[in-house]
Design a protein around this motif. Sequence first.
Motif, PDB file in Angstrom:
ATOM      1  N   TYR A 150      -0.970   8.465  10.187  1.00  9.04           N
ATOM      2  CA  TYR A 150      -1.797   7.949   9.074  1.00  9.04           C
ATOM      3  C   TYR A 150      -1.545   6.446   8.962  1.00  9.04           C
ATOM      4  O   TYR A 150      -0.403   5.990   8.999  1.00  9.04           O
ATOM      5  CB  TYR A 150      -1.404   8.661   7.767  1.00  9.04           C
ATOM      6  N   ALA A 189      -4.337  -4.046   4.350  1.00  9.93           N
ATOM      7  CA  ALA A 189      -5.200  -2.970   3.835  1.00  9.93           C
ATOM      8  C   ALA A 189      -4.437  -1.648   3.825  1.00  9.93           C
ATOM      9  O   ALA A 189      -4.752  -0.744   3.056  1.00  9.93           O
ATOM     10  CB  ALA A 189      -6.459  -2.840   4.684  1.00  9.93           C
ATOM     11  N   ALA A 196     -10.790  -3.354   1.578  1.00 16.64           N
ATOM     12  CA  ALA A 196      -9.850  -2.960   0.516  1.00 16.64           C
ATOM     13  C   ALA A 196     -10.609  -2.940  -0.798  1.00 16.64           C
ATOM     14  O   ALA A 196     -11.731  -3.434  -0.884  1.00 16.64           O
ATOM     15  CB  ALA A 196      -8.670  -3.914   0.454  1.00 16.64           C
ATOM     16  N   GLY A 197      -9.962  -2.409  -1.826  1.00 13.25           N
ATOM     17  CA  GLY A 197     -10.626  -2.269  -3.121  1.00 13.25           C
ATOM     18  C   GLY A 197     -11.472  -1.017  -3.072  1.00 13.25           C
ATOM     19  O   GLY A 197     -12.223  -0.813  -2.120  1.00 13.25           O
ATOM     20  N   THR A 198     -11.285  -0.152  -4.058  1.00 11.74           N
ATOM     21  CA  THR A 198     -11.959   1.149  -4.025  1.00 11.74           C
ATOM     22  C   THR A 198     -12.545   1.489  -5.382  1.00 11.74           C
ATOM     23  O   THR A 198     -11.910   1.235  -6.403  1.00 11.74           O
ATOM     24  CB  THR A 198     -10.929   2.257  -3.642  1.00 11.74           C
ATOM     25  N   GLU A 213      -7.001  -7.915  -4.245  1.00 12.91           N
ATOM     26  CA  GLU A 213      -6.321  -7.187  -3.163  1.00 12.91           C
ATOM     27  C   GLU A 213      -7.105  -7.290  -1.857  1.00 12.91           C
ATOM     28  O   GLU A 213      -6.511  -7.308  -0.778  1.00 12.91           O
ATOM     29  CB  GLU A 213      -6.029  -5.729  -3.539  1.00 12.91           C
ATOM     30  N   GLU A 244     -12.759   2.271   8.634  1.00  9.54           N
ATOM     31  CA  GLU A 244     -12.225   0.916   8.845  1.00  9.54           C
ATOM     32  C   GLU A 244     -11.988   0.587  10.312  1.00  9.54           C
ATOM     33  O   GLU A 244     -11.203   1.246  10.993  1.00  9.54           O
ATOM     34  CB  GLU A 244     -10.903   0.803   8.062  1.00  9.54           C
ATOM     35  N   ILE A 255      -2.925  10.005   1.924  1.00  9.85           N
ATOM     36  CA  ILE A 255      -3.803   9.130   1.149  1.00  9.85           C
ATOM     37  C   ILE A 255      -3.000   8.056   0.427  1.00  9.85           C
ATOM     38  O   ILE A 255      -1.905   8.310  -0.076  1.00  9.85           O
ATOM     39  CB  ILE A 255      -4.593   9.941   0.068  1.00  9.85           C
ATOM     40  N   LEU A 263      -7.467   6.422   8.750  1.00  7.38           N
ATOM     41  CA  LEU A 263      -7.536   6.700   7.308  1.00  7.38           C
ATOM     42  C   LEU A 263      -8.422   7.907   7.074  1.00  7.38           C
ATOM     43  O   LEU A 263      -9.215   8.255   7.940  1.00  7.38           O
ATOM     44  CB  LEU A 263      -8.143   5.516   6.575  1.00  7.38           C
ATOM     45  N   ARG A 264      -8.324   8.466   5.851  1.00  7.71           N
ATOM     46  CA  ARG A 264      -9.083   9.675   5.473  1.00  7.71           C
ATOM     47  C   ARG A 264      -8.847  10.708   6.575  1.00  7.71           C
ATOM     48  O   ARG A 264      -9.781  11.203   7.215  1.00  7.71           O
ATOM     49  CB  ARG A 264     -10.582   9.394   5.279  1.00  7.71           C
ATOM     50  N   GLY A 307      -3.173   3.738  -1.467  1.00 10.50           N
ATOM     51  CA  GLY A 307      -3.982   2.697  -2.093  1.00 10.50           C
ATOM     52  C   GLY A 307      -3.153   1.428  -2.268  1.00 10.50           C
ATOM     53  O   GLY A 307      -1.916   1.475  -2.289  1.00 10.50           O
ATOM     54  N   GLY A 308      -3.849   0.331  -2.382  1.00 16.13           N
ATOM     55  CA  GLY A 308      -3.186  -0.972  -2.482  1.00 16.13           C
ATOM     56  C   GLY A 308      -2.701  -1.248  -3.898  1.00 16.13           C
ATOM     57  O   GLY A 308      -3.458  -1.122  -4.858  1.00 16.13           O
ATOM     58  N   GLU A 354      -7.175   7.128  -7.783  1.00 14.23           N
ATOM     59  CA  GLU A 354      -7.788   6.638  -6.537  1.00 14.23           C
ATOM     60  C   GLU A 354      -7.381   7.528  -5.355  1.00 14.23           C
ATOM     61  O   GLU A 354      -8.201   7.849  -4.500  1.00 14.23           O
ATOM     62  CB  GLU A 354      -7.370   5.185  -6.293  1.00 14.23           C
ATOM     63  N   VAL A 370       0.868  -1.179   0.000  1.00 18.77           N
ATOM     64  CA  VAL A 370       0.000   0.000   0.000  1.00 18.77           C
ATOM     65  C   VAL A 370       0.907   1.231   0.000  1.00 18.77           C
ATOM     66  O   VAL A 370       1.724   1.402   0.903  1.00 18.77           O
ATOM     67  CB  VAL A 370      -0.947  -0.002   1.220  1.00 18.77           C
ATOM     68  N   LYS A 379      -9.805   9.710  -2.926  1.00 19.27           N
ATOM     69  CA  LYS A 379      -9.773   9.580  -1.460  1.00 19.27           C
ATOM     70  C   LYS A 379      -9.457  10.917  -0.785  1.00 19.27           C
ATOM     71  O   LYS A 379      -9.926  11.187   0.327  1.00 19.27           O
ATOM     72  CB  LYS A 379      -8.737   8.530  -1.039  1.00 19.27           C
TER      73      LYS A 379
HETATM   74  C1  LIG Z   1      -4.870   3.269   2.291  1.00 24.33           C
HETATM   75  C2  LIG Z   1      -6.107   3.781   2.320  1.00 24.33           C
HETATM   76  O1  LIG Z   1      -7.252   3.032   2.343  1.00 24.33           O
HETATM   77  C3  LIG Z   1      -7.190   1.619   2.398  1.00 24.33           C
HETATM   78  C4  LIG Z   1      -6.912   1.060   1.082  1.00 24.33           C
HETATM   79  C5  LIG Z   1      -7.922   0.743   0.214  1.00 24.33           C
HETATM   80  C6  LIG Z   1      -7.599   0.315  -1.208  1.00 24.33           C
HETATM   81  O2  LIG Z   1      -6.433   0.124  -1.521  1.00 24.33           O
HETATM   82  O3  LIG Z   1      -8.529   0.179  -2.041  1.00 24.33           O
HETATM   83  C7  LIG Z   1      -9.257   0.799   0.629  1.00 24.33           C
HETATM   84  C8  LIG Z   1      -9.564   1.039   1.919  1.00 24.33           C
HETATM   85  C9  LIG Z   1      -8.521   1.159   2.951  1.00 24.33           C
HETATM   86  O4  LIG Z   1      -8.319  -0.076   3.549  1.00 24.33           O
HETATM   87  C10 LIG Z   1      -6.320   5.246   2.399  1.00 24.33           C
HETATM   88  O5  LIG Z   1      -7.483   5.673   2.463  1.00 24.33           O
HETATM   89  O6  LIG Z   1      -5.333   6.026   2.397  1.00 24.33           O
END
Ligand SMILES: C=C(O[C@@H]1C=C(C(=O)O)C=C[C@H]1O)C(=O)O
Length: 352
Positions: free
Chosen positions: A289, A265, A182-184, A203, A166, A323, A309-310, A325-326, A339, A119, A343
């Motif tokens: 963070y 995550a 996870a997954g956005t 993921e 989360e 911010i 997060l956020r 992401g995975g 992404e 991530v 976010k």
């Molecule tokens: C790493 C973050 O969020 C995390 C990562 C996500 C993803 O990669 O899709 C989704 C939700 C959270 O577990 C973030 O908001 O900074």
Amino acid sequence: MKTIIEKAKDHLQKQQPFVLYKQPDANTVSGLFQLDAKTYTCVDYSEKGFVFAPFNTQEDVFFIPFDKADLFVAPWTPKEIIECPNIISKSLEKEKETHVQLVQKGINQIGLGDFKKVVLARKESVALTNFNLEDVFSQMTSRYTNAFVYAWFHPKTGLWMGASPETLVKINEAYFETMSLAGTQQISESLDHIDWGAKEKEEQLLVTQFIQEQLYPVSSSLSIGEVQTAKAGNLLHLRTKIHGEVLKGLPVVKTLIEKLHPTPAVCGLPRDKAKQFILSQEANNRKYYSGFLGLLNTSDLQSELYVNLRCMELSGDIANLYIGGGITQESDPEKEWEETVAKSLVMKKVLS
Ligand SMILES: C=C(O[C@@H]1C=C(C(=O)O)C=C[C@H]1O)C(=O)O
């Protein structure tokens, strides 16, 4: 009598630790105000208080002890949501280039077989005009009613605010509840038909499998729910709820925190390799963070911890948004950048 917000402003002025928080879907807001100016750090999570932990487990975990603080609880009603044009006018071209390069590095490293998922995060600084704790906190609670919304201040950490979607773990004696999130994707017009891509499903599955493998050896029962779609502000995530009971004889809270934090995550898989990559390659220290925060060992032996997060760090007239992401083998760096932009809107909307 002073309102919770006035007390928070007083404490901020005096540089004394406090936290304001609203639990998901609650109709109250709570404020915990430390009575002295001492620094309390967690040693083994048997402490009782509100905890604020960094991403890096090598660093100090601060808490406000319940018995050294006043707790105030006030009724909460949503305020009108103020829609403002996006405050961010500056070009993000440079940030984009840096983030895309970092993501590409991550994908290359995955290709070399070092890890399966990592991530990767960035920091975005936003100039503030007339920051007002009350307005920002009330916009956060009104917009993100199903999030854990907080404003934390401690002289050792500074002021942080966030709206976490989360749960790290909720604990009731030996029983626990956690989630793989996870997954956005951004919320589109039709919520009836939501498609998830293979990359997002994979993921999220990696997170579920990690949690299962970590908790199975320390649990007398463990149950993994169905994969669902969860809404968080302007975003959707894949989520699996997991619950169980910790084996007798183990220190419940310490065991669960050490097994879970940081999950893939927010870190990656395998955990240590991904963590090393994050610490050596991300341009900014994550600080709090993707750490965790929340209630630790209340009087009835409950804990309620959320992943940070956020969130943003407020420093003078700057807000630093964090911010990430995975990243997996299937990631597209351009989409990963987008992404993080989506976010970042969660906090930017409340700063407008
Ligand atoms: C790493 C973050 O969020 C995390 C990562 C996500 C993803 O990669 O899709 C989704 C939700 C959270 O577990 C973030 O908001 O900074």
